[in-house]
Design a protein around this motif. Structure first.
Motif, PDB file in Angstrom:
ATOM      1  N   GLN A   1      16.709  -5.928 -20.199  1.00  0.00           N
ATOM      2  CA  GLN A   1      15.253  -5.877 -20.254  1.00  0.00           C
ATOM      3  C   GLN A   1      14.803  -4.533 -20.841  1.00  0.00           C
ATOM      4  O   GLN A   1      13.934  -4.472 -21.704  1.00  0.00           O
ATOM      5  CB  GLN A   1      14.690  -6.012 -18.838  1.00  0.00           C
ATOM      6  CG  GLN A   1      13.641  -7.078 -18.737  1.00  0.00           C
ATOM      7  CD  GLN A   1      13.657  -7.737 -17.368  1.00  0.00           C
ATOM      8  OE1 GLN A   1      14.266  -7.223 -16.423  1.00  0.00           O
ATOM      9  NE2 GLN A   1      12.997  -8.868 -17.260  1.00  0.00           N
ATOM     10  N   GLN A   2      15.453  -3.478 -20.354  1.00  0.00           N
ATOM     11  CA  GLN A   2      15.121  -2.136 -20.808  1.00  0.00           C
ATOM     12  C   GLN A   2      15.460  -1.972 -22.291  1.00  0.00           C
ATOM     13  O   GLN A   2      14.729  -1.323 -23.031  1.00  0.00           O
ATOM     14  CB  GLN A   2      15.918  -1.126 -19.947  1.00  0.00           C
ATOM     15  CG  GLN A   2      15.502   0.311 -20.117  1.00  0.00           C
ATOM     16  CD  GLN A   2      14.059   0.526 -19.674  1.00  0.00           C
ATOM     17  OE1 GLN A   2      13.574  -0.147 -18.779  1.00  0.00           O
ATOM     18  NE2 GLN A   2      13.375   1.452 -20.322  1.00  0.00           N
ATOM     19  N   LEU A   3      16.567  -2.590 -22.693  1.00  0.00           N
ATOM     20  CA  LEU A   3      16.986  -2.501 -24.101  1.00  0.00           C
ATOM     21  C   LEU A   3      15.917  -3.103 -25.010  1.00  0.00           C
ATOM     22  O   LEU A   3      15.503  -2.493 -25.999  1.00  0.00           O
ATOM     23  CB  LEU A   3      18.320  -3.235 -24.282  1.00  0.00           C
ATOM     24  CG  LEU A   3      18.758  -3.520 -25.724  1.00  0.00           C
ATOM     25  CD1 LEU A   3      19.025  -2.206 -26.457  1.00  0.00           C
ATOM     26  CD2 LEU A   3      19.999  -4.397 -25.748  1.00  0.00           C
ATOM     27  N   MET A   4      15.439  -4.299 -24.634  1.00  0.00           N
ATOM     28  CA  MET A   4      14.437  -4.958 -25.476  1.00  0.00           C
ATOM     29  C   MET A   4      13.145  -4.163 -25.491  1.00  0.00           C
ATOM     30  O   MET A   4      12.485  -4.039 -26.518  1.00  0.00           O
ATOM     31  CB  MET A   4      14.204  -6.377 -24.977  1.00  0.00           C
ATOM     32  CG  MET A   4      15.391  -7.261 -25.299  1.00  0.00           C
ATOM     33  SD  MET A   4      15.057  -8.987 -25.033  1.00  0.00           S
ATOM     34  CE  MET A   4      15.159  -9.048 -23.297  1.00  0.00           C
ATOM     35  N   GLU A   5      12.804  -3.616 -24.315  1.00  0.00           N
ATOM     36  CA  GLU A   5      11.608  -2.784 -24.223  1.00  0.00           C
ATOM     37  C   GLU A   5      11.772  -1.539 -25.111  1.00  0.00           C
ATOM     38  O   GLU A   5      10.854  -1.134 -25.816  1.00  0.00           O
ATOM     39  CB  GLU A   5      11.429  -2.378 -22.746  1.00  0.00           C
ATOM     40  CG  GLU A   5      10.100  -1.804 -22.377  1.00  0.00           C
ATOM     41  CD  GLU A   5       8.960  -2.806 -22.423  1.00  0.00           C
ATOM     42  OE1 GLU A   5       9.200  -3.984 -22.758  1.00  0.00           O
ATOM     43  OE2 GLU A   5       7.826  -2.382 -22.177  1.00  0.00           O
ATOM     44  N   GLY A   6      12.992  -0.960 -25.090  1.00  0.00           N
ATOM     45  CA  GLY A   6      13.263   0.233 -25.893  1.00  0.00           C
ATOM     46  C   GLY A   6      13.156  -0.043 -27.383  1.00  0.00           C
ATOM     47  O   GLY A   6      12.666   0.800 -28.150  1.00  0.00           O
ATOM     48  N   ILE A   7      13.591  -1.242 -27.785  1.00  0.00           N
ATOM     49  CA  ILE A   7      13.500  -1.596 -29.204  1.00  0.00           C
ATOM     50  C   ILE A   7      12.032  -1.732 -29.599  1.00  0.00           C
ATOM     51  O   ILE A   7      11.594  -1.246 -30.639  1.00  0.00           O
ATOM     52  CB  ILE A   7      14.255  -2.914 -29.487  1.00  0.00           C
ATOM     53  CG1 ILE A   7      15.747  -2.713 -29.242  1.00  0.00           C
ATOM     54  CG2 ILE A   7      13.999  -3.383 -30.908  1.00  0.00           C
ATOM     55  CD1 ILE A   7      16.567  -3.986 -29.304  1.00  0.00           C
TER      56      ILE A   7
END
Lengths: 262, 289
Positions: free
Chosen positions: A84-90
């Protein structure tokens, strides 16, 4: 070994972060217990009407539900929050900071968030498995336990790789967090029953069902003595293939990623 | 550009909010529904995801119960495999049409202060939510109806018990069920004004729908004591009752009694809602207030 140090540090930080909110712990536990009671009532209602669900009996299904809770806990511990954090970071561009750090980017992206509430689910699930096994009254050999842990590990690798591939798509589609909602729905609803009851076309067309099967049904088969050698070999081969594919896809995505400011 | 024009528009053509009248509500809903439908069409991806979850749960129950019927020699608990299909196909439609998410949303609204602008509007906030909810259901039908048809065909639904009268009787039951579930859940959602965390309460409420509402299994398949409780709970009347009417499992008298019970729950909810609403808003204090 550098990778292990990174993993340990991130896990510790995550734990410290969430320890601040203790009331959430009890509410989460309450939610888990309600979820388990729901599955249990469902199983009891079904076996009030029949004694056999495509070769599975009541106590086998209790073991299966325990495994589902355990796996859900393990996924929610690190994999799901990190993805979830990865997608948010992208989406927000904060991923760029992470890419500058001197460690493997896939590893960093995969352990960047820890939700220790997953631990209690995992422990609870393990407890349910033990109760189910004692009801089954079958002798579990140490070999079966080892086999169970191995296929469980392989199942988790498959789910991790599957979710990483889905999340990596965010490099192109940006707003994709709903994909994880679909996964949750599938896992929560369809994962509660052995995959063998679904008609073949349904299993094939609902791709999301496939990783669920490997993470829940096959470990359950290993504990209840329904697993044959070929399925074990196939599971390991698939875990390996999924992992390699997700790694290649991650690298491919990063090579085409120009950063948020470029 | 449109933003700068908005105040002028509402001053000249806007409804008169000073007193509640049908004319005012009509003006409000015809405008608001148009906006909300456009909104849901714009975010159709999000609608599709919710629709998918609406479809998956009955689909799983359908497969499980067809399997049970199969291993019991074709029928279990008075339902054949194909009758289970028709049951869960209708459950899917009724679940979608009665779906409401506000028990989950109120906590967020209060925590983030999103409630403040809604409370300031010159009309009761429930109308805002009715319109949003209705528009979601209308847009979602684009996905739910094809899904229902596909499942009915693929899993050989048996609608042998359904007559034309049952279909006609189904629509009032469905509309009353929509109103009932909306009012009961919207009233219970007010609990978020007193409790900061309502997720455990909401999860429990969802479980009641599974076993007392008939979404996990037809209620006649459930143990007797669960059936007995279901009659005095609102859950049966929100989902199972319209489904049973559509399948032709209810006689004329039972249908009329059912409508009456639905109306009774609606009335009770409205009374409780009115009592709670003034207390709830009095408790509400936004950041900066």
């Amino acid at each position: 070994m550098h990778a292990l140090t990174v993993l340990k540090t991130y896990l510790q930080l995550g734990l410290l972060n969430v320890m601040q909110y203790r009331a959430d712990f009890f509410l989460q536990m309450l939610g888990t217990i309600i979820g388990f009671a729901t599955s249990l009532i469902g199983i009891l209602v079904i076996f009030n009407r029949t004694t056999d669900l495509k070769g599975w009996e009541r106590d086998d299904l209790i073991v299966l539900v325990g495994i589902q809770i355990l796996v859900a806990g393990l996924i929610n511990l690190v994999i799901r929050p990190s993805m979830q954090q990865l997608m948010e970071g992208i989406r927000l561009g904060t991923l760029d900071f992470m890419l500058t750090k001197p460690a493997d980017s896939q590893l960093l992206a995969s352990v960047q968030m820890v939700n220790p509430a997953g631990i209690q689910d995992a422990v609870f699930g393990a407890g349910v498995i033990l109760v189910g096994l004692s009801l089954l009254d079958a002798a579990i050999s140490p070999l079966a336990v080892v086999l169970f842990l191995l296929v469980l590990g392989a199942g988790l690798i498959i789910i991790y790789s599957f979710m990483l591939i889905l999340s990596t798509c965010a490099f192109w589609f940006v707003k994709l967090d709903n994909v994880l909602v679909i996964f949750n729905t599938m896992f929560g609803n369809a994962g509660q029953w052995p995959i063998t009851i679904y008609p073949g076309w349904l299993r094939a067309s609902l791709t999301f069902l496939v990783p669920v099967a490997f993470a829940v049904t096959i470990p359950a088969q290993s504990l209840t003595g329904r697993l044959d050698g070929w399925t074990v070999v196939g599971t390991f081969a698939l875990a390996f293939a999924f992992f390699v594919a997700s790694r290649l896809f991650w690298r491919f995505a990063l090579r085409h990623y120009t950063g948020a400011s470029a | 550009m449109s933003r700068s024009r908005a105040p002028e528009l509402s001053a000249s053509a806007g409804p008169d909010f000073d007193r509640l009248s049908l004319k005012m509500l009509w003006a409000y809903y015809s405008g608001k529904l148009k906006i909300d439908i456009a909104n849901n069409l714009a975010y159709r991806g999000a609608v599709a995801i919710w629709v998918l979850s609406t479809v998956v749960q009955p689909l799983v129950s359908l497969v499980v119960w067809r399997t049970v019927a199969g291993s019991e020699g074709g029928s279990a608990g008075g339902f054949t495999a194909n009758e289970y299909t028709s049951y869960f196909v209708i459950v899917m439609l009724v679940s979608h049409m009665t779906f409401i998410w506000h028990m989950w949303e109120f906590e967020w609204r209060i925590r983030t202060g999103f409630f403040s602008p809604i409370l300031l509007r010159p009309i009761h906030p429930i109308h805002h939510d009715v319109s949003e909810n209705l528009s979601y259901k209308i847009v979602g039908l684009i996905g739910v109806i094809p899904a229902a048809i596909i499942l009915a065909v693929v899993f050989d639904a048996d609608f042998g018990g359904t007559s034309v009268i049952d279909i006609l009787a189904f629509f009032p039951a469905l509309i009353l069920a929509m109103a009932l579930r909306f009012l009961v859940e919207w009233t219970l959602a007010l609990a978020a004004f007193w409790m900061t965390k309502v997720s455990a309460l909401n999860t429990l409420f969802d479980v009641f729908f599974l076993f007392l509402g008939g979404t996990f299994a037809p209620l006649s398949v459930m143990p007797g004591w669960i059936q007995a409780i279901s009659y005095v709970s609102p859950f049966r009347w929100a989902i199972a009752f319209p489904v049973e009417v559509a399948l032709g499992n209810r006689s004329g008298l039972e249908i009329l009694t059912g409508y009456g019970i639905q109306l009774a729950w609606i009335t009770l909810s409205v009374i409780v809602l009115r009592l709670m609403w003034t207390r709830a808003t009095r408790r509400y204090s936004a950041v900066g207030a």
